[in-house]
Design an enzyme around this catalytic site. Structure first.
Site, PDB file in Angstrom:
ATOM      1  N   GLU A  49      41.614  -2.182  82.617  1.00  0.00           N
ATOM      2  CA  GLU A  49      41.266  -2.318  84.031  1.00  0.00           C
ATOM      3  C   GLU A  49      41.357  -1.171  84.760  1.00  0.00           C
ATOM      4  O   GLU A  49      42.498  -0.515  85.096  1.00  0.00           O
ATOM      5  CB  GLU A  49      42.226  -3.526  84.516  1.00  0.00           C
ATOM      6  CG  GLU A  49      42.021  -4.709  83.885  1.00  0.00           C
ATOM      7  CD  GLU A  49      40.755  -5.330  84.141  1.00  0.00           C
ATOM      8  OE1 GLU A  49      40.152  -5.102  84.966  1.00  0.00           O
ATOM      9  OE2 GLU A  49      40.405  -6.181  83.301  1.00  0.00           O
ATOM     10  N   CYS A  78      42.726  -0.203  93.675  1.00  0.00           N
ATOM     11  CA  CYS A  78      41.406   0.172  92.856  1.00  0.00           C
ATOM     12  C   CYS A  78      40.154  -0.591  93.214  1.00  0.00           C
ATOM     13  O   CYS A  78      39.196   0.048  92.827  1.00  0.00           O
ATOM     14  CB  CYS A  78      41.814  -0.284  91.051  1.00  0.00           C
ATOM     15  SG  CYS A  78      42.190  -2.298  91.060  1.00  0.00           S
TER      16      CYS A  78
END
Length: 491
Positions: A210, A244
């Site tokens: 991720e 993110c």
């Protein structure tokens, strides 16, 4: 044997006892984790306050609330997820039992990130527990206080052999990566992601990465600009931009830039007052290294809003940069801070070309009241996720897979997706030692006639649902025929 090697060895031995495979035991551990979040809420929030200056409310809203929802879902659904899943059959296997069985992979390594240290570390742990694995938890060393709370308190609630917490920095992580795992789940940046993948390759260990990247945000001329800019400002400056999937930069037509700057300025004041430094809802940059990195990124760009900073306090105000060029420093890497560059472009087609020139982003945002614009952006670009007319909130939907593509990551998680990602989906076919005559078509000697029969039996699908519905309709038709006959002919 090092502390890291001992933790992995104990986790392997604990997994081999088989206790984590018992669904009731998994549920028990998930409920213990649920209890941990409730009983240790104060310690969790205090650690976050010390690490990232997040208030207690912000901690619960962005860290633990989603974990509570994920735990509730897993506890409620894990028996269904772990149950055999019937699949479609062909005529050759119509008399057989054919299904998919989710099985634990073994020992999983979970390497968390510092920006949301509880959410991105415990969420994959929930899936690992639900799937019946052992899991070694490695929190980010950057969030010192959070890592300490995990190390001290998590083993008091979970099976400490099955789910050990290993703290430390680069050296400890490298030692862990030398061990054999059955899956590695890493959240962080692409540079480290490549090192994780290289280490995993030595053991042929599958990985979920991720990562991040520069998530674009296109604002169309056909939209409610005030609402759009409020949502962009919220998505960008939450957690001081250290998210993110924060919108990394804005693309818009040149004539819109002035109005966008004005609306974002209003939203910043609405959210964080005219002095964000004193606002309890505005965080801080994680450390001096990242503070200096972010300050360096805006050296060759023009500040339109904000720009105030304090190195001693790791404070950078919500900042908007105008007329940013594609070759500016701030456009060369993921910002991961409270800077929002605005790049004027010629329209939707040019925006799509610009996005497609770069690496595939983790998230892509488009604001427009025109569904054709949204569909065109969706169909002509690639990204981990796409969100129209809002920011970040797709992360909160457990039924949506969350993950990257290309340079922004591989694999996905959330809800059942985490369970499947950390399971081996084993194909199972159970036959009986009967009906051997049907099998003659596959045994030598091979002939054209046998090939013809094989083609018929293998290529023809047997739709049980269709025949089940047909049977139900037939039964209902007979019932109504009987009912009408009784009413009208015997009434």
């Amino acid at each position: 044997m090092s502390r890291e090697e001992t933790a992995v060895a104990k986790a392997r031995l604990a997994f081999e006892t088989g206790r984590s495979k018992c669904v009731d035991y998994r549920i028990h551990q998930l409920k213990n984790l649920q209890r941990f979040l409730t009983e240790c809420r104060q310690e969790i929030c205090l650690a976050i306050k010390k690490d990232l200056n997040k208030s207690e409310v912000v901690c619960e809203l962005f860290e633990t609330l989603g974990l509570e929802e994920e735990l509730g879902l897993a506890i409620h659904r894990v028996k269904d997820w772990a149950a055999p899943r019937p699949v479609e059959k062909n005529l050759m296997t119509m008399a057989d039992t054919v299904y998919v069985k989710a099985e634990p992979l073994g020992v999983v390594l979970i390497i968390g990130a510092w920006n949301y240290p509880w959410a991105v570390t415990l969420q994959p742990l929930i899936g690992a527990i639900a799937a019946g694995n052992a899991a070694v938890v490695k929190p980010s060393e950057v969030c010192v206080h959070t890592a300490k709370v995990m190390e001290d308190l998590l083993p008091l609630y979970l099976d400490k052999d099955l789910y050990p917490v290993v703290t430390g920095g680069v050296s400890e992580t490298q030692t862990l990566l030398q061990q054999k795992f059955d899956h590695i789940f890493y959240t962080g940046n692409s540079a480290v992601g490549k090192l994780i993948m290289a280490a995993a390759a030595k053991h042929l260990t599958p990985v979920t990465l991720e990562l991040g990247g520069k998530s674009p945000c296109y604002i169309d001329s056909k939209c409610n600009l005030a609402v759009a800019c409020r949502r962009v400002a919220w998505g960008k400056f939450t957690n001081c931009g250290q998210t993110c999937i924060a919108p990394d930069y804005v693309l818009c037509e040149p004539g819109m830039q002035k109005d966008i700057i004005q609306e974002i300025r209003k939203a910043i004041e609405e959210f964080y007052t005219d002095d964000p430094k004193t606002c309890p809802d505005y965080g801080r940059i994680i450390n001096q290294r990242h503070f200096k990195r972010i300050m360096n990124l805006m050296e060759d760009s023009t500040v339109a809003v904000g720009g105030d900073n304090d190195g001693d306090d790791c404070f950078i105000a919500p900042t908007v940069l105008r007329d940013v060029k594609p070759d500016a420093k701030v456009m060369q890497e993921e910002i991961f801070g409270p800077l929002l560059p605005i790049l004027p472009i010629g329209g939707l087609d040019e925006a799509i070309r610009f996005i497609n020139k770069g690496e595939k982003p983790l998230a892509l945002y488009v604001f427009s009241d025109d569904t054709k614009v949204i569909k065109k952006m969706r169909d002509e670009t690639s990204s981990g996720g796409l969100l129209a007319n809002d920011c970040l909130v797709h992360y909160s939907v457990s039924s949506l897979p969350f993950g990257g593509v290309g340079n922004s990551g591989m694999g996905c998680y959330h809800g059942k997706h985490t369970f499947d990602q950390l399971s081996h989906l084993r194909g199972c076919l159970i036959k009986r030692l009967r009906m051997e005559a049907v099998n003659k078509m596959r045994y030598p000697p091979h002939t054209e006639k046998k090939l013809g029969w094989a083609r018929f039996f293998i290529l023809k699908k047997f739709n049980f649902r269709f025949f089940g519905k047909l049977l139900l309709v037939s039964v209902l038709a007979l019932f109504f025929a009987f009912f009408i006959q009784r009413c009208f002919f015997h009434g």
